[in-house]
Design an enzyme around this catalytic site. Structure first.
Site, short mmCIF file in Angstrom:
data_model
loop_
_atom_site.label_atom_id
_atom_site.label_comp_id
_atom_site.label_asym_id
_atom_site.label_seq_id
_atom_site.Cartn_x
_atom_site.Cartn_y
_atom_site.Cartn_z
N LYS A 51 57.40 36.71 46.17
CA LYS A 51 56.14 36.91 45.46
C LYS A 51 56.02 38.36 45.04
O LYS A 51 56.24 39.27 45.85
CB LYS A 51 54.94 36.54 46.35
CG LYS A 51 53.59 36.74 45.64
CD LYS A 51 52.44 36.27 46.51
CE LYS A 51 51.94 37.33 47.46
NZ LYS A 51 51.14 38.40 46.78
N ASP A 60 52.05 36.80 41.22
CA ASP A 60 50.68 36.66 41.73
C ASP A 60 49.75 37.61 40.98
O ASP A 60 49.43 38.69 41.45
CB ASP A 60 50.68 36.97 43.24
CG ASP A 60 49.35 36.67 43.89
OD1 ASP A 60 48.54 35.92 43.31
OD2 ASP A 60 49.11 37.19 45.01
N MET A 61 49.30 37.17 39.80
CA MET A 61 48.46 38.01 38.94
C MET A 61 46.97 37.67 39.04
O MET A 61 46.13 38.45 38.64
CB MET A 61 48.91 37.88 37.48
CG MET A 61 50.30 38.42 37.20
SD MET A 61 50.40 40.23 37.28
CE MET A 61 51.27 40.44 38.82
N LYS A 62 46.64 36.47 39.50
CA LYS A 62 45.24 36.04 39.66
C LYS A 62 44.42 36.28 38.39
O LYS A 62 43.34 36.88 38.41
CB LYS A 62 44.58 36.74 40.85
CG LYS A 62 45.24 36.46 42.19
CD LYS A 62 44.47 37.11 43.33
CE LYS A 62 45.11 36.84 44.68
NZ LYS A 62 46.39 37.58 44.87
N ASP A 119 39.58 35.53 33.02
CA ASP A 119 39.01 36.08 31.79
C ASP A 119 38.53 34.91 30.96
O ASP A 119 38.54 33.76 31.42
CB ASP A 119 40.08 36.89 31.03
CG ASP A 119 39.47 38.07 30.26
OD1 ASP A 119 38.48 37.82 29.52
OD2 ASP A 119 39.96 39.20 30.39
N THR A 122 41.93 34.56 26.20
CA THR A 122 42.69 35.68 26.77
C THR A 122 43.64 35.20 27.86
O THR A 122 44.80 35.63 27.93
CB THR A 122 41.72 36.74 27.33
OG1 THR A 122 40.90 37.22 26.27
CG2 THR A 122 42.47 37.89 27.96
N GLN A 154 44.01 40.00 56.75
CA GLN A 154 43.78 38.57 56.61
C GLN A 154 42.81 38.09 57.68
O GLN A 154 42.90 38.49 58.83
CB GLN A 154 45.10 37.79 56.72
CG GLN A 154 46.16 38.18 55.71
CD GLN A 154 45.81 37.71 54.31
OE1 GLN A 154 44.81 37.07 54.08
NE2 GLN A 154 46.66 38.06 53.36
#
Length: 243
Positions: free
Chosen positions: A37, A65-67, A70, A74, A192
């Protein structure tokens, strides 16, 4: 050195500052890990270049993993750009309009869109501070997962605590559950708050677990990864009713 058998249920998070450090760790781990990741923290440190190098030159699977979050157009455009890189997983926020847009952007590609439910670093107090709907955090995660599946998500991101309930959803049939917040026994929790061991996460219904610092901070990242692989192969990691 004897050959190691990797287990692609283990995804190692390369949450380090730059691509050179990430590549060093991946080379040290070698064939003990097949799935990595790469997240936002490395975006300005060569993260996309590392993703491509690990995929194309080392044969690794890649979870970006950009999450993304918008407006729909976009998100669709951003995902369409990412989809050209032949990577494996990409995260977006689990809001239905975001998921639908991401699926449009990934159309025709093998890129799996994973919807984030509620970050594993958050608890109910954090949700209160963000004005999120009252209620038990597990209930909210399960509801967000169901809505993301209905919007077309290929899988979801949730803590191991919610994996069993999500796996039981009718909407979850054939979908992926990926669980961060996984810590081998004796590891620090770090930031976490909703955590479990690798074996218990898989037994609860996860398809993949994400482990970062307990692997790359270990004296031997390779040995740490091999220990997790061994745990994943143990009877404790078997799901009695695998969907």
């Amino acid at each position: 050195m004897s050959a190691a058998v990797s287990d692609d249920r283990l995804i190692v998070a390369l949450d380090v500052p730059n691509a050179l450090e990430g590549l060093r760790i991946a080379e040290e781990i070698g064939d003990a890990v097949s799935f990595y990741k790469i997240g936002l923290g490395m975006l300005t440190g060569g993260g996309l270049a590392l993703a491509n190098e690990l995929k194309q030159e080392h044969g690794k699977r890649i979870f970006l993993d950009m999450k993304f979050f918008d407006i729909g157009q976009t998100v669709e455009n951003a995902v369409r750009g990412i989809a050209q890189f032949d990577l494996d997983f990409l995260t977006v926020h689990g809001d239905p309009h975001v998921v639908r847009a991401a699926k449009e952007g990934a159309a025709g590609k093998d890129l799996k869109i994973l919807a984030v439910t509620i970050l594993t670093s958050l608890d109910r107090a954090d949700l209160d501070a963000s004005l999120i709907l009252p209620g038990d955090i597990e209930d909210l995660v399960v509801e967000r997962a169901a809505r993301a599946f209905e919007a077309g998500a290929d899988g979801i991101i949730a803590s191991p605590n919610e994996a069993a309930r999500i796996r039981a959803l009718p909407e979850a049939k054939g979908k992926l559950i990926v669980t961060p917040g996984v810590r081998p026994a004796g590891s620090a929790g770090d930031d976490q708050k909703r955590i479990a061991t690798p074996a218990s996460a898989i037994a609860a219904g996860a398809d993949h677990i994400v482990v970062g610092r307990p692997v790359w901070r270990a004296p031997s990242p390779r040995e740490a990864a091999l220990a997790i692989n061994a745990e994943l192969a143990s009877p404790q990691a078997q799901r009695p009713n695998k969907a």
